[in-house]
Design an enzyme around this catalytic site. Sequence first.
Site: not given
Length: 380
Positions: A263-264, A253, A64-66, A98, A212
Amino acid sequence: MADQYAQSGEDSRPTDIPTIRWEEPPEGPVVVLLDQTRLPAEEVELVCTDAPALVEAIRSLAVRGAPVLGIAGAYGVALAAARGFDVDEAATGLAGARPTAVNLSLGVRRALSAYRAALAKSGDPGQAAIAALVAARALHREDAEASARMAERGLALLDELLPGGGHRILTHCNTGSLVSGGEGTAFAVALAAHRVGRLRRLWVDETRPLLQGARLTAYEAARSGMAYTLLTDNAAGSLFAAGEVDAVLIGADRIAADGSVANKVGSYPLAVLARYHHVPFIVVAPVTTVDPDTPDGASIEVEQRPGFEVTEIAAPQVPVTGAGGGMPVAPLGTTAYNPAFDVTPPELVTAIVTEEGVVSPVTAEALEELCARSREVTIG
């Protein structure tokens, strides 16, 4: 309070296991991932032999993570090509795994374009597969280089905004080496401040519902010897009120053309708090996260995650008793609202730090100029 204080000596990469890598064992090429769902309890790797396995790893947040999703997408296309699977079908599945993180589809397109160009030129699927892998490896390398430049630019901005050092930085979710080919985005800036003795405290949001921050950012901070403190997301306001936050650093993201930042989930409330308390709110992301085809924040598709991520707690050491594979923390049948991201409007963002430069104030015109400059550098 429960603190982790800075350790003496040289800090190291949070783990000796790469977040993602390409391997070619005798039985055929594979993409190997550090399974982030198992951290911090254990460092376990996932071996993906085809694109569907990689899609599942992306959806389950094993990776995960852009930025690293872009790398994963590119390697996924290369994997399908190398193993003789339907490359277009693999690319479609990967790009849609995603929807919010624009880097994923960008990485897929880059490897797919290389594959198609080589196939059209040579007619040889083997040569085309090699071209796709070369493109994926180039993206991986470029992301590591971008990470280093973002850290340098971000630290310079912090020193400009907060002269004298002793920075107390609040961050949200995870933006370190686990999301990058290098040392990350926002976390890389905090790590750079730590290395030169200018980080006083890293405040780590727990980041609900998937933790996270608690599982991954705290893990990276501890392994890097940084002074950090973990807090629940809803405790951030009291930190601001007490004057304990000098700056907020987050990743992204997707950044829309007007500067709106996805973003998250939980990032937008931090931006509101930061504005009220006159604290800089800084977004750190590579230029590839800026999506000129998304005009504004309202146009960003926000991924909706399963409700059980809210109604259950899942961890490797927790007994499986819930429908989603975790321990229930809400009554059976409870519905949950679980957007993966929220969107922060540009007027709440002090600056966007990229490898190509810093945008402040954040405007559509400034972002367009930055992206144009980046394209010139790439072409040159």
